[in-house]
Design an enzyme around this catalytic site. Sequence first.
Site, PDB file in Angstrom:
ATOM      1  N   TYR A 118       0.895  -1.280   0.079  1.00  0.00           N
ATOM      2  CA  TYR A 118       0.011  -0.060  -0.007  1.00  0.00           C
ATOM      3  C   TYR A 118       0.928   1.161   0.043  1.00  0.00           C
ATOM      4  CZ  TYR A 118      -3.817  -3.317   1.518  1.00  0.00           C
ATOM      5  OH  TYR A 118      -4.770  -4.157   1.747  1.00  0.00           O
ATOM      6  N   HIS A 178       0.747 -11.825   1.696  1.00  0.00           N
ATOM      7  CA  HIS A 178      -0.463 -10.778   1.148  1.00  0.00           C
ATOM      8  C   HIS A 178      -1.157 -11.746   0.050  1.00  0.00           C
ATOM      9  CE1 HIS A 178      -1.429  -6.379  -0.127  1.00  0.00           C
ATOM     10  NE2 HIS A 178      -2.622  -7.393  -0.056  1.00  0.00           N
ATOM     11  N   SER A 218      -3.335 -14.234   3.398  1.00  0.00           N
ATOM     12  CA  SER A 218      -4.227 -13.631   2.551  1.00  0.00           C
ATOM     13  C   SER A 218      -4.531 -14.063   1.275  1.00  0.00           C
ATOM     14  CB  SER A 218      -3.852 -12.073   2.815  1.00  0.00           C
ATOM     15  OG  SER A 218      -4.752 -11.316   2.106  1.00  0.00           O
ATOM     16  N   ASN A 219      -5.669 -14.249   0.908  1.00  0.00           N
ATOM     17  CA  ASN A 219      -6.119 -14.665  -0.657  1.00  0.00           C
ATOM     18  C   ASN A 219      -5.370 -16.204  -0.889  1.00  0.00           C
ATOM     19  OD1 ASN A 219      -7.160 -11.867  -1.644  1.00  0.00           O
ATOM     20  ND2 ASN A 219      -4.881 -11.278  -1.122  1.00  0.00           N
ATOM     21  N   LYS A 279     -12.526  -0.055   4.331  1.00  0.00           N
ATOM     22  CA  LYS A 279     -11.617   1.336   4.022  1.00  0.00           C
ATOM     23  C   LYS A 279     -12.457   2.369   4.434  1.00  0.00           C
ATOM     24  CE  LYS A 279      -9.397   3.913   0.428  1.00  0.00           C
ATOM     25  NZ  LYS A 279      -9.338   4.130  -0.952  1.00  0.00           N
ATOM     26  N   THR A 327     -11.843   7.098   4.758  1.00  0.00           N
ATOM     27  CA  THR A 327     -11.157   7.982   4.883  1.00  0.00           C
ATOM     28  C   THR A 327     -11.592   9.373   5.398  1.00  0.00           C
ATOM     29  OG1 THR A 327     -11.713   8.707   2.624  1.00  0.00           O
ATOM     30  CG2 THR A 327      -9.587   7.483   2.847  1.00  0.00           C
ATOM     31  N   ILE A 386     -16.031   6.639   8.412  1.00  0.00           N
ATOM     32  CA  ILE A 386     -15.414   6.136   9.594  1.00  0.00           C
ATOM     33  C   ILE A 386     -16.404   5.794  10.625  1.00  0.00           C
ATOM     34  CG2 ILE A 386     -13.833   6.386  11.377  1.00  0.00           C
ATOM     35  CD1 ILE A 386     -11.708   7.756   9.393  1.00  0.00           C
ATOM     36  N   GLU A 444     -19.755   6.067  10.471  1.00  0.00           N
ATOM     37  CA  GLU A 444     -20.847   5.324  10.036  1.00  0.00           C
ATOM     38  C   GLU A 444     -20.550   3.783  10.146  1.00  0.00           C
ATOM     39  OE1 GLU A 444     -23.072   4.321   5.634  1.00  0.00           O
ATOM     40  OE2 GLU A 444     -22.097   6.256   5.937  1.00  0.00           O
ATOM     41  N   ASN A 445     -19.345   3.549   9.651  1.00  0.00           N
ATOM     42  CA  ASN A 445     -18.827   2.187   9.646  1.00  0.00           C
ATOM     43  C   ASN A 445     -18.951   1.464  10.979  1.00  0.00           C
ATOM     44  OD1 ASN A 445     -18.825   1.878   6.678  1.00  0.00           O
ATOM     45  ND2 ASN A 445     -16.570   2.341   6.945  1.00  0.00           N
TER      46      ASN A 445
END
Length: 265
Positions: A41, A99, A129-130, A221, A223, A228, A230-231
């Site tokens: 990232y 990752h 991950s994945n 995610k 920003t 933020i 609301e989640n």
Amino acid sequence: MSEFPRLGLGTYRNTDPDACATAVETALEVGYRHVDTAQMYDNEQYVGDGIREADVARDDVFLATKLDTGNLGAADVRETTDASLERLGVDYLDLLYVHWPIDTYDPDETLPALDDLHSEGTIRHVGLSNFTPDLLEDAIETLDAPVFAHQVEMHPLLQQEELHELAVEDDHWLVAYCPVARGEVADIPELVEIGEKHDATPYQVSLAWLLAKENVAAIPKATSKQHIVENYGALDVDLDAEDIARIDEMEREERLVDFPEAPWN
């Protein structure tokens, strides 16, 4: 099974130094205690800045990052983990993921290197991950340390039933990225109607549905402070069995993240 904060802040594509640090600081001050980043990232430094700027002790923050696909050789695991620690400004990681199991991933090299970091306390937990079900089961067998978490795309349009069954069976966390399907849940009639029933947004319903499942966490995610907050409000949405079953029974299946070239292709 070890506990960890089931709702975390995702930071994918948040590469603006000020915006990323502010999002992390805001999330921690709102109440989040789980922050997720990755070497890929290019924002570990800014995530670390946000953690330091928040009025929250480091030991109260569950911090996760991920090894990039070119950094999975034994020596590279060590070297790049140290670099991540330096960028983040911390002396240990709560969770370190592989990752993607591609490029330089070799279970006989990568996984013992993770075991070494775990045994010495540089990382407190090992994550993947994945991974496909077969690769996940192989990794579980190869690792000495328990798999703490497996992070995958998961939302009402991609419900990951097989990986969820494996998570429950092995007793590790299944961590959902893209948990609101990059906003597409806003257009799902079932989620809109359930949201109206609970005075919640479709995004909150999607997150609440994930968090109602055994061994599942989510890292949306966000920003802006509005998103933020609301989640985080999803933690207060109490879906009933009928709501959960209605989402479970949806037959749509849409993957939003393209898999790169991998051994199973």
